[in-house]
Scaffold this motif. Sequence first.
Motif, PDB file in Angstrom:
ATOM      1  N   VAL A   1      12.876   3.602  -7.853  1.00 50.93           N
ATOM      2  CA  VAL A   1      12.852   2.527  -7.493  1.00 50.93           C
ATOM      3  C   VAL A   1      14.579   1.877  -7.879  1.00 50.93           C
ATOM      4  O   VAL A   1      15.365   1.734  -8.287  1.00 50.93           O
ATOM      5  CB  VAL A   1      12.276   0.914  -8.685  1.00 50.93           C
ATOM      6  CG1 VAL A   1      11.672  -0.046  -8.794  1.00 50.93           C
ATOM      7  CG2 VAL A   1      10.472   1.566  -9.269  1.00 50.93           C
TER       8      VAL A   1
ATOM      9  N   THR B   1      13.359  -1.668  -3.196  1.00 52.46           N
ATOM     10  CA  THR B   1      12.214  -0.748  -2.736  1.00 52.46           C
ATOM     11  C   THR B   1      11.708  -0.023  -3.520  1.00 52.46           C
ATOM     12  O   THR B   1      12.563   0.518  -4.221  1.00 52.46           O
ATOM     13  CB  THR B   1      13.251   0.284  -1.379  1.00 52.46           C
ATOM     14  OG1 THR B   1      14.510   0.594  -2.100  1.00 52.46           O
ATOM     15  CG2 THR B   1      13.955  -0.371  -0.432  1.00 52.46           C
ATOM     16  N   LEU B   2      10.464   0.936  -2.697  1.00 50.46           N
ATOM     17  CA  LEU B   2       9.861   1.546  -3.776  1.00 50.46           C
ATOM     18  C   LEU B   2       9.842   3.429  -2.842  1.00 50.46           C
ATOM     19  O   LEU B   2       8.758   2.765  -1.723  1.00 50.46           O
ATOM     20  CB  LEU B   2       8.699   1.259  -4.504  1.00 50.46           C
ATOM     21  CG  LEU B   2       7.626   2.333  -4.854  1.00 50.46           C
ATOM     22  CD1 LEU B   2       7.750   2.481  -6.284  1.00 50.46           C
ATOM     23  CD2 LEU B   2       6.520   1.670  -4.881  1.00 50.46           C
TER      24      LEU B   2
ATOM     25  N   LEU C   1      -0.063   0.728  -9.053  1.00 50.86           N
ATOM     26  CA  LEU C   1       0.563   0.881  -8.016  1.00 50.86           C
ATOM     27  C   LEU C   1       0.960  -0.280  -7.192  1.00 50.86           C
ATOM     28  O   LEU C   1       2.147  -1.039  -6.413  1.00 50.86           O
ATOM     29  CB  LEU C   1       0.672   2.104  -7.019  1.00 50.86           C
ATOM     30  CG  LEU C   1       1.644   2.734  -6.507  1.00 50.86           C
ATOM     31  CD1 LEU C   1       3.002   3.114  -7.078  1.00 50.86           C
ATOM     32  CD2 LEU C   1       1.125   3.640  -5.644  1.00 50.86           C
ATOM     33  N   ARG C   2       0.053  -1.445  -6.775  1.00 48.28           N
ATOM     34  CA  ARG C   2      -0.085  -2.527  -5.833  1.00 48.28           C
ATOM     35  C   ARG C   2       1.071  -3.075  -6.625  1.00 48.28           C
ATOM     36  O   ARG C   2       1.904  -3.495  -6.431  1.00 48.28           O
ATOM     37  CB  ARG C   2      -0.969  -2.915  -5.718  1.00 48.28           C
ATOM     38  CG  ARG C   2      -2.329  -2.190  -4.829  1.00 48.28           C
ATOM     39  CD  ARG C   2      -4.118  -3.148  -4.250  1.00 48.28           C
ATOM     40  NE  ARG C   2      -4.107  -3.292  -5.038  1.00 48.28           N
ATOM     41  CZ  ARG C   2      -5.166  -3.051  -5.377  1.00 48.28           C
ATOM     42  NH1 ARG C   2      -5.093  -1.851  -5.362  1.00 48.28           N
ATOM     43  NH2 ARG C   2      -6.103  -2.900  -6.739  1.00 48.28           N
TER      44      ARG C   2
ATOM     45  N   ALA D   1       8.811  -5.761  -4.157  1.00 50.80           N
ATOM     46  CA  ALA D   1       8.735  -6.582  -3.060  1.00 50.80           C
ATOM     47  C   ALA D   1       9.514  -7.929  -3.183  1.00 50.80           C
ATOM     48  O   ALA D   1      10.240  -8.948  -2.412  1.00 50.80           O
ATOM     49  CB  ALA D   1       7.360  -6.359  -1.990  1.00 50.80           C
TER      50      ALA D   1
ATOM     51  N   PRO E   1      -3.405   2.350  -2.382  1.00 55.60           N
ATOM     52  CA  PRO E   1      -2.696   2.652  -3.378  1.00 55.60           C
ATOM     53  C   PRO E   1      -3.380   2.050  -4.630  1.00 55.60           C
ATOM     54  O   PRO E   1      -4.440   0.402  -3.881  1.00 55.60           O
ATOM     55  CB  PRO E   1      -1.596   1.943  -3.498  1.00 55.60           C
ATOM     56  CG  PRO E   1      -1.237   0.682  -2.122  1.00 55.60           C
ATOM     57  CD  PRO E   1      -2.415   1.611  -1.294  1.00 55.60           C
TER      58      PRO E   1
ATOM     59  N   GLN F   1       4.671  -2.252  -6.941  1.00 53.87           N
ATOM     60  CA  GLN F   1       4.952  -2.590  -4.954  1.00 53.87           C
ATOM     61  C   GLN F   1       5.110  -4.683  -5.396  1.00 53.87           C
ATOM     62  O   GLN F   1       6.289  -4.863  -4.356  1.00 53.87           O
ATOM     63  CB  GLN F   1       4.288  -2.275  -4.796  1.00 53.87           C
ATOM     64  CG  GLN F   1       3.568  -0.951  -3.498  1.00 53.87           C
ATOM     65  CD  GLN F   1       2.304  -0.640  -2.693  1.00 53.87           C
ATOM     66  OE1 GLN F   1       1.238  -1.197  -2.991  1.00 53.87           O
ATOM     67  NE2 GLN F   1       2.767   0.620  -2.306  1.00 53.87           N
ATOM     68  N   ASP F   2       4.413  -4.660  -5.658  1.00 59.53           N
ATOM     69  CA  ASP F   2       4.473  -6.125  -5.709  1.00 59.53           C
ATOM     70  C   ASP F   2       5.877  -6.955  -6.336  1.00 59.53           C
ATOM     71  O   ASP F   2       6.224  -7.668  -5.803  1.00 59.53           O
ATOM     72  CB  ASP F   2       3.106  -7.285  -6.244  1.00 59.53           C
ATOM     73  CG  ASP F   2       3.018  -8.150  -5.841  1.00 59.53           C
ATOM     74  OD1 ASP F   2       3.708  -8.996  -4.921  1.00 59.53           O
ATOM     75  OD2 ASP F   2       3.624  -9.206  -6.759  1.00 59.53           O
TER      76      ASP F   2
END
Length: 182
Positions: free
Chosen positions: A171, A157-158, A144-145, A152, A140, A148-149
């Motif tokens: 999300v 959840t994504l 997007l990272r 998390a 990604p 995600q971070d």
Amino acid sequence: MSLLAEAPELTDHAHGRKLAQDLIDRICLSADIADALFSVLSVHGGIEARLRLLTRALVRVFSAPGQDIEIRIDVDTDPWKHHAEIILQITHELVSNAVRHGLRGYMTGTIAIMLQRGRHDAVRLIVSDNGRGFAARAEPGEGLRIVQDLVARNGGTLTLPEPGRPARMQVYLPPGRRRHEI
């Protein structure tokens, strides 16, 4: 602005005036983005007002000249403050990606944002666009990272679409988590 006073040669020619005005506009848009994300200045209203300010500014910053991108926002309720801050940060990244990647090369497009409160103050955010679809990548990108971070770190959840499918990121953030900084 003092910038123009210190460099009068910028305004001596039409190109210089346009360049100076573009710079002023970008500075103002950056202030709008910061205000929407962090209430730096004073956004009046709840999450919907902040989402509108944020997305309008992002579209103006990242869209191509002449590109017409419609933003649709559907908010069923204001989430509590913890979720609001995270949602704005995630929306910033997903809308930026939609304009820069999903709608790149399209003269018109739509980005839809849906925010729903679930049971026990859980939150679901969906960001979609009608552009080229979700690209297949080995890794990604930076935006997007970041998403995600954030997800998390907050126990959420994504859900991403399959490559080649329309871009629709979902999300889910559970209730009751404490905010974690990026």
